[in-house]
Design an enzyme around this catalytic site. Structure first.
Site, PDB file in Angstrom:
ATOM      1  N   GLN A 190       0.822  -1.215   0.000  1.00  0.00           N
ATOM      2  CA  GLN A 190       0.000   0.000   0.000  1.00  0.00           C
ATOM      3  C   GLN A 190       0.858   1.269   0.000  1.00  0.00           C
ATOM      4  OE1 GLN A 190      -0.070  -2.447   2.238  1.00  0.00           O
ATOM      5  NE2 GLN A 190      -0.224  -1.710   4.353  1.00  0.00           N
ATOM      6  N   ASN A 213       9.885  -6.153   1.708  1.00  0.00           N
ATOM      7  CA  ASN A 213       9.567  -7.573   1.632  1.00  0.00           C
ATOM      8  C   ASN A 213       8.962  -7.921   0.272  1.00  0.00           C
ATOM      9  OD1 ASN A 213       6.907  -6.683   1.726  1.00  0.00           O
ATOM     10  ND2 ASN A 213       6.628  -7.177   3.888  1.00  0.00           N
ATOM     11  N   THR A 236      17.970 -10.702   1.307  1.00  0.00           N
ATOM     12  CA  THR A 236      19.380 -10.333   1.308  1.00  0.00           C
ATOM     13  C   THR A 236      20.260 -11.566   1.141  1.00  0.00           C
ATOM     14  OG1 THR A 236      21.053  -9.027   2.462  1.00  0.00           O
ATOM     15  CG2 THR A 236      19.709 -10.511   3.809  1.00  0.00           C
ATOM     16  N   GLN A 258      24.353 -11.862   7.811  1.00  0.00           N
ATOM     17  CA  GLN A 258      23.277 -11.738   6.826  1.00  0.00           C
ATOM     18  C   GLN A 258      22.104 -12.633   7.170  1.00  0.00           C
ATOM     19  OE1 GLN A 258      23.224  -9.351   4.247  1.00  0.00           O
ATOM     20  NE2 GLN A 258      24.864  -8.727   5.615  1.00  0.00           N
ATOM     21  N   HIS A 261      19.032 -11.322   9.151  1.00  0.00           N
ATOM     22  CA  HIS A 261      18.026 -10.448   8.556  1.00  0.00           C
ATOM     23  C   HIS A 261      16.667 -11.130   8.454  1.00  0.00           C
ATOM     24  CE1 HIS A 261      19.959  -6.732   7.278  1.00  0.00           C
ATOM     25  NE2 HIS A 261      21.035  -7.421   6.962  1.00  0.00           N
ATOM     26  N   GLU A 327      24.381 -10.176  -4.033  1.00  0.00           N
ATOM     27  CA  GLU A 327      24.145  -8.810  -3.556  1.00  0.00           C
ATOM     28  C   GLU A 327      25.412  -8.273  -2.895  1.00  0.00           C
ATOM     29  OE1 GLU A 327      21.124  -6.491  -0.464  1.00  0.00           O
ATOM     30  OE2 GLU A 327      21.423  -8.656  -0.292  1.00  0.00           O
ATOM     31  N   HIS A 328      25.959  -9.054  -1.957  1.00  0.00           N
ATOM     32  CA  HIS A 328      27.213  -8.704  -1.295  1.00  0.00           C
ATOM     33  C   HIS A 328      28.213  -9.832  -1.555  1.00  0.00           C
ATOM     34  CE1 HIS A 328      23.867  -7.285   1.355  1.00  0.00           C
ATOM     35  NE2 HIS A 328      24.561  -6.152   1.351  1.00  0.00           N
ATOM     36  N   ASP A 361      27.156  -2.005   5.361  1.00  0.00           N
ATOM     37  CA  ASP A 361      25.776  -1.789   5.795  1.00  0.00           C
ATOM     38  C   ASP A 361      25.610  -0.454   6.513  1.00  0.00           C
ATOM     39  OD1 ASP A 361      24.800  -4.142   4.781  1.00  0.00           O
ATOM     40  OD2 ASP A 361      24.982  -5.254   6.660  1.00  0.00           O
ATOM     41  N   HIS A 420       9.699  11.851 -42.640  1.00  0.00           N
ATOM     42  CA  HIS A 420      10.887  12.221 -41.865  1.00  0.00           C
ATOM     43  C   HIS A 420      11.833  13.046 -42.739  1.00  0.00           C
ATOM     44  CE1 HIS A 420       9.418   9.311 -38.993  1.00  0.00           C
ATOM     45  NE2 HIS A 420      10.468   9.493 -38.197  1.00  0.00           N
TER      46      HIS A 420
END
Length: 435
Positions: A190, A213, A236, A258, A261, A327-328, A361, A420
Site C-alpha cells: 500500500q 519484503n 538479502t 546476513q 536479517h 548482492e554482497h 551496511d 521524416h
C-alpha cells in the site's frame, strides 16, 4: 545446519546448482493488485484501513507530525546519533563524488549534442520495518537522492504498535538528521501504491526506491511504468570467496550477519579449501547458537538458499561467484584485491579480511541498497545516478543541418518514412538536401 555443494570437477553451468531463495513475486503480484487498486480508488481512507488490517494499528493521520520527528531526534541515544552522523558524513562524501556533470560534444561546426543530467522531481523512499529497525536505510535512500538534487523527498516506513502507530523513533530521528520532514507511517504494497497513485495527503511521486519484503517487490513490479522503481529487492544475500588464508571464525560471523536479517536470507561460502569449509561449519554451529536471533539464523543457514560450495581452485570459485552474482560479495583470499578486480557480477565487493559486509551496511560510505536474486549481472545498486535522467539536447544551425540532410533523407527513404525526410527538406531545400 548448512548444506554442502560439491562442484569440484564439474563443467556444468553453476547457476543450475547454486542455492537461491525461491520467491514467487508473480504470485504475490496478483495478491497485491486489489490492495493497490483500493489505494488508487479510495486514497487515504484505504491506507488507514489497510494499515489496521496488516499492521494492527488504527491511524487517524498517515503523515508523521513534525513534532514527532523533532522529539525522536531530541530523545535519540547520543551514541546512536553520533554513529548516524558519521554514517551520513561518509555516505555524502562518496555519493557527492558520483554526481555526473553535463557534457557537450561538438559533432560538427554548428552542431552540438549535450548530455544533460536532470534529477527526478519527486521520489518516495521506502524504509523497511518488520523484524529489524533500519535507520541506515534512511541514509542509503536519502543521501543519494539529495546529492542528485531531487527537490521533493518523502519517506515512508511501517507503523509500529509499540510507538503509537508511528515508525520506529530511530528511523524518525534519521529523517530529522537529514532534514526530511515529509514522512508517512505506511508500509507494504500500500505504501508503493500511495506513491504511485497519490492520495489526498501524499502527492504522487515519479519514482519509488528502497528495499522491502515480497509484497513491496510485488507492488513495484505491478506499478512499474506508472512509477519508476529502483529494483524488485528480494531476500538479502552474501557470498564469500575464500581460501586457506581466511579466518573461519570471521567467515562464519559474516555469514551469520546476513542470516539474521530473515529466515530466507542467503549465506553462501565458495572455497577450494575443504579444511576451511569444515572449520566454518564448526564455527557456524557455535556462533549461531550464541547469537541473539539464533532461531532465525539457524533457519536461514539450513534453508535451500544457503550453502558451502566446494570448488577445484580459486579460478573456478571466481566463475561460480560471477554466476551467482551476489548482492554482497566478500573476497578473502591471498592477493584478494587481484581476485576482486576480476569479479564481474556483484552488487558490492568487499575486499580482504577487514572489509566485512557489516561495514558497508553502516559506515563504509558505500550504498547498501543493492541488487539481489542474481540481478547484479545486469543491474547496479542505488546511487546518485538512480535519481538522474540523462537527456540529450540537440542544437544544429542551418549549415550543419544542410550538411547532413542528404544522409537523413536517404535513411528516411530506406525505412519507408518519407515524411521524416520531408521535415528535413522543408528546412534546407528539396531533393537530397545539397541545394
Amino acid at each position: 545446519m548448512i548444506s554442502r555443494i560439491d562442484l569440484r570437477g564439474s563443467q556444468d553451468d553453476p547457476r543450475d546448482s547454486l542455492p537461491r531463495a525461491e520467491i514467487d513475486v508473480a504470485d504475490a503480484t496478483e495478491r497485491v493488485r486489489p490492495i493497490c487498486d483500493d489505494v488508487r480508488h479510495r486514497g487515504t481512507e484505504a491506507l488507514i484501513e489497510l494499515t489496521e488490517r496488516f499492521d494492527g494499528v488504527r491511524l487517524t493521520d498517515i503523515r508523521v507530525p513534525k513534532d514527532a520527528l523533532d522529539r525522536a531526534l531530541t530523545e535519540l541515544d547520543p551514541r546512536v546519533r553520533a554513529a548516524l552522523e558519521e554514517s551520513i558524513r561518509r555516505a555524502r562524501k562518496v555519493h557527492s563524488a558520483q554526481r555526473r556533470q553535463d557534457h557537450t560534444t561538438r559533432v560538427v561546426p554548428g552542431g552540438t549534442v549535450t548530455e544533460k543530467w536532470i534529477p527526478v522531481d519527486r521520489v518516495g523512499l521506502y524504509v523497511p520495518g518488520g523484524r529489524a529497525v533500519y535507520p541506515s536505510s534512511v541514509i542509503m535512500n536519502v543521501v543519494p537522492a539529495q546529492e542528485a538534487g531531487v527537490s521533493s523527498l518523502a519517506v515512508t516506513s511501517p507503523p509500529q504498535k509499540d510507538f503509537g502507530g508511528l515508525p520506529h523513533p530511530t528511523i524518525l530521528a534519521a529523517c530529522a538528521l537529514l532534514g526530511v520532514e515529509e514522512v508517512y507511517a505506511v508500509g507494504g504494497a500500500q505504501a508503493v501504491a500511495m506513491f504511485a497513485h497519490g492520495t489526498e495527503d501524499c502527492p504522487r511521486a515519479d519514482m519509488v526506491t528502497g528495499p522491502g519484503n515480497i509484497w513491496v517487490a510485488a507492488a513495484k513490479r505491478l506499478l512499474k511504468g506508472l512509477i519508476g522503481i529502483d529494483a524488485e529487492a528480494g531476500p538479502t544475500e552474501i557470498a564469500v570467496l575464500a581460501d586457506h588464508t581466511a579466518d573461519p571464525d570471521h567467515v562464519a560471523a559474516d555469514l551469520i550477519s546476513q542470516a539474521e536479517h530473515d529466515v530466507v536470507a542467503a549465506s553462501v561460502l565458495v572455497t577450494p579449501d575443504e579444511a576451511l569449509a569444515d572449520a566454518v561449519t564448526e564455527r557456524l554451529a557455535v556462533r549461531a547458537a550464541a547469537t541473539r536471533h539464533s532461531e532465525r539464523v539457524l533457519e536461514a543457514l539450513a534453508g535451500p538458499q544457503s550453502g558451502i560450495v566446494l570448488v577445484d581452485d580459486l579460478e573456478q570459485g571466481l566463475a561460480v561467484v560471477n554466476a551467482y552474482a551476489a548482492e554482497h560479495l566478500e573476497v578473502i583470499t591471498d592477493q584478494a584485491s587481484v581476485w576482486a578486480d576480476r569479479v564481474r557480477n556483484a552488487g558490492a565487493i568487499f575486499v580482504g579480511p577487514h572489509s566485512p559486509v557489516s561495514l558497508g551496511d553502516y559506515a563504509a560510505g558505500s550504498n547498501h541498497v543493492l541488487p539481489t536474486g542474481g540481478c547484479a549481472c545486469h543491474s547496479g545498486g542505488l546511487s546518485v545516478q538512480t535519481f538522474l535522467r540523462g537527456v540529450h539536447v540537440v542544437e544544429y544551425d542551418r549549415d550543419a543541418l544542410a550538411d547532413v540532410a542528404h544522409h537523413v533523407i536517404t535513411l528516411a527513404e530506406a525505412e519507408d518514412l518519407p515524411a521524416h525526410g520531408e521535415a528535413i527538406a522543408a528546412r534546407v531545400g528539396h531533393g537530397d538536401g545539397r541545394d
